[in-house]
Design an enzyme around this catalytic site. Structure first.
Site, PDB file in Angstrom:
ATOM      1  N   ARG A  94       2.190   1.205  10.468  1.00  0.00           N
ATOM      2  CA  ARG A  94       1.721   1.552   9.128  1.00  0.00           C
ATOM      3  C   ARG A  94       2.904   1.473   8.186  1.00  0.00           C
ATOM      4  NH1 ARG A  94      -2.836   4.175   7.626  1.00  0.00           N
ATOM      5  NH2 ARG A  94      -3.290   4.585   9.810  1.00  0.00           N
ATOM      6  N   ARG A 144       0.633  -5.900  12.972  1.00  0.00           N
ATOM      7  CA  ARG A 144      -0.021  -5.479  14.200  1.00  0.00           C
ATOM      8  C   ARG A 144      -0.163  -6.611  15.197  1.00  0.00           C
ATOM      9  NH1 ARG A 144      -4.025  -1.216  11.181  1.00  0.00           N
ATOM     10  NH2 ARG A 144      -2.315   0.163  10.525  1.00  0.00           N
ATOM     11  N   ARG A 186       0.839  -1.197   0.000  1.00  0.00           N
ATOM     12  CA  ARG A 186       0.000   0.000   0.000  1.00  0.00           C
ATOM     13  C   ARG A 186       0.871   1.243   0.000  1.00  0.00           C
ATOM     14  NH1 ARG A 186      -4.835  -1.911   4.216  1.00  0.00           N
ATOM     15  NH2 ARG A 186      -5.211  -3.881   3.105  1.00  0.00           N
ATOM     16  N   GLU A 239      -5.937  -1.847  14.804  1.00  0.00           N
ATOM     17  CA  GLU A 239      -6.813  -2.654  13.963  1.00  0.00           C
ATOM     18  C   GLU A 239      -6.024  -3.820  13.372  1.00  0.00           C
ATOM     19  OE1 GLU A 239      -8.696  -0.313  10.892  1.00  0.00           O
ATOM     20  OE2 GLU A 239      -8.830  -2.088   9.608  1.00  0.00           O
ATOM     21  N   SER A 260     -10.409  -6.622   9.687  1.00  0.00           N
ATOM     22  CA  SER A 260     -11.584  -5.904   9.224  1.00  0.00           C
ATOM     23  C   SER A 260     -12.404  -6.942   8.484  1.00  0.00           C
ATOM     24  CB  SER A 260     -11.116  -4.778   8.300  1.00  0.00           C
ATOM     25  OG  SER A 260     -12.144  -3.858   8.117  1.00  0.00           O
TER      26      SER A 260
END
Length: 425
Positions: free
Chosen positions: A276, A389, A261, A348, A351
């Site tokens: 991130r 994470r 990403r 997070e 999801s």
RNA sequence: GGAGAGGUGGCAGAGUGGUCGAAUGCGGCGGCUUGCUAAGCCGUUGUCGGGGAUUUACCUCGACCGGGGGUUCGAAUCCCCCCCUCUCCGCCA
């Protein structure tokens, strides 16, 4: 994408979805364009019908030796006009598709109708925040002391936010991947797939990353290929254009992939450590099912992801996202947030979304029901889970005052029986 | 990267300019025959879009033979470009 029936029949809801999800599409003009399409297509089809009738007549007359030059000229005229209309219809259809692809999915009535993350609702939690007899350090400090991460050298070969795991850090990464895949295949009934990491534009459009998020993707211009941001894209699109048998549903797939990403626009957020990053690993779960099944399949999907965290003994909470915090393609979505004591916040790690038939329409993925009729499948996916994470959570939650990390028992078989990570010699 | 072969309905496989949405076989569905099964016989069997009738399965028009463009009164059939699959050669983890 939404059906035109939905856009016409639930126009206000569709407009609300555009507002919630920050998509600038004029829904009324989409409907108007569809009206125009119908008119042009109807006229073209009538001309084609006339052309076909006369052409057949030409065939008959030629066989009986009649002169056909006059009727041929008339058909020529009809054809020219029909072709003009056909070109016009093609333009309208292309524009209509372009617009339809920009309309987001409609959030379920059952989700909080709020505009932002502040409107999310915690639906449950598991375990509790571990209490420390010392000040827990953030993962980058713990990992630094144990030789588990080498961010400087990772940055040297690729740039910042391309993490390089080293030594026990690399082993932990690999162990987590294997542990999660084994759990989903062995205990939860998913079939493992190992898909391509580069996908074409069609696939990216199928799951809804394009057009809205195209700027967040790494792209190979020569072939117009994209590095996947999640295994959702290759795995869900495996079934694009196919007709599944209802007896084969639900299809449950799990996959490990690297994810890429660009994180355009998020510079300045989460700049330390590996919260991130541009490249990370993830184990994903994907389901395709009949419409009646998808609500229950979403619940079990979340439970499957929770199982990973429970097996590792890590405290987390499950959050239902509000209409405004959901992704473009989702109708209903739960996030799982894991506690990271060193950072003092929840991260997070998963999801889990139900897309209903939104992706299936884009991909043209259908199934044949017991009644013989074709319907679009429902698609779902969820992280099970995202590596950086959960890696952070293990490191931060399992750190000791002496700087070591005690490995959760469930992971030890995947780490040569190692019980704790100590500083390198 | 080079050479060749090929992509047609659920599958197999015909079709080289009009009567082709497409033969034939297999499969599927319905029916007949039969004590049951098998076999046999008859019928039926795609998707998408438009219009019409009807509280569902109906009628009608158009489009679809890998994708896109072209030639023609008319294209599955002729021409061009692209994609994919297979075989052989080269290169390579």
């Amino acid at each position: 994408m939404l059906s035109m029936e939905t856009i016409r029949g639930a126009t206000e809801k569709v407009k609300a979805a555009c507002r919630f999800k920050n998509c600038d599409v004029d829904v009324d003009s989409v409907i108007a364009l569809d009206d125009e399409r119908k008119a042009v297509v109807a006229e073209r089809d009538e001309l084609n019908a006339e052309r076909n009738r006369r052409s057949k007549d030409i065939g008959r007359r030629k066989r009986s030796g009649e002169d056909t030059s006059e009727i041929e000229a008339s058909v020529k005229q009809i054809s020219v006009r029909a072709r003009e209309l056909d070109a016009k219809a093609g333009e309208i259809e292309a524009e209509l598709e372009r617009l339809m692809l920009m309309i987001p999915n409609v959030p379920d009535d059952s989700v909080p109708q709020g505009a932002s993350a502040d409107d999310n609702v915690v639906v449950r939690d598991w375990g509790e925040q571990r209490s420390f007899g010392f000040a827990p350090k953030p993962h980058y400090d713990v990992a630094g002391g144990l030789g588990m991460l080498d961010l400087e050298r990772g940055a040297k070969v690729s740039g910042s936010f391309f993490p390089c795991y080293t030594g026990a850090g690399a082993l932990l990464e690999r162990a987590l991947v294997n542990f999660m895949l084994d759990m989903h295949t062995g205990r939860h009934g998913y079939r493992e797939v190992f898909p391509p990491f580069l996908v074409n534009r069609r696939a990216m459009t199928g799951t809804g990353q394009i057009p809205k998020l195209e700027e967040d993707m790494y792209r190979i211009p020569e072939e117009d290929l994209f590095l996947i941001p999640t295994a959702e894209v290759p795995v869900t699109n495996l079934y694009a254009g196919e007709v599944l048998a209802e007896a084969d549903l639900p299809v449950k797939l799990t996959a490990y992939t690297a994810c890429f990403r660009r994180e355009a626009g998020s510079y300045g957020k989460d700049t330390r450590g590996i919260v991130r990053v541009h490249q990370f690993n993830k184990v994903e779960m994907v389901k395709l099912c009949a419409p009646e099944q998808s609500p229950a399949e979403l619940e079990s999907l979340v439970r499957d992801a929770e199982d990973v965290l429970q097996a590792l003994g890590l405290h987390y909470r499950v959050v239902m996202l509000s209409a405004g915090d959901m992704s473009f393609a989702a109708a209903r979505c739960y996030d799982i947030e894991i506690w990271a004591p060193g950072m003092g916040r929840y991260l997070e790690v998963s999801s889990c979304s139900n897309f209903r038939d939104f992706q299936a329409r884009r991909m043209n993925c259908r199934f044949r029901g017991k009644d013989g009729k074709l319907r679009h499948a429902h698609t779902l996916n969820g992280s099970g889970t995202a590596l950086p994470r959960i890696w952070i959570a293990v490191v931060e939650n399992c750190q000791q005052e002496d700087g070591c990390v005690v490995i959760p028992e469930a992971l030890r078989p995947y780490m040569h029986g190692m019980e704790r990570i100590r500083p390198p010699e």
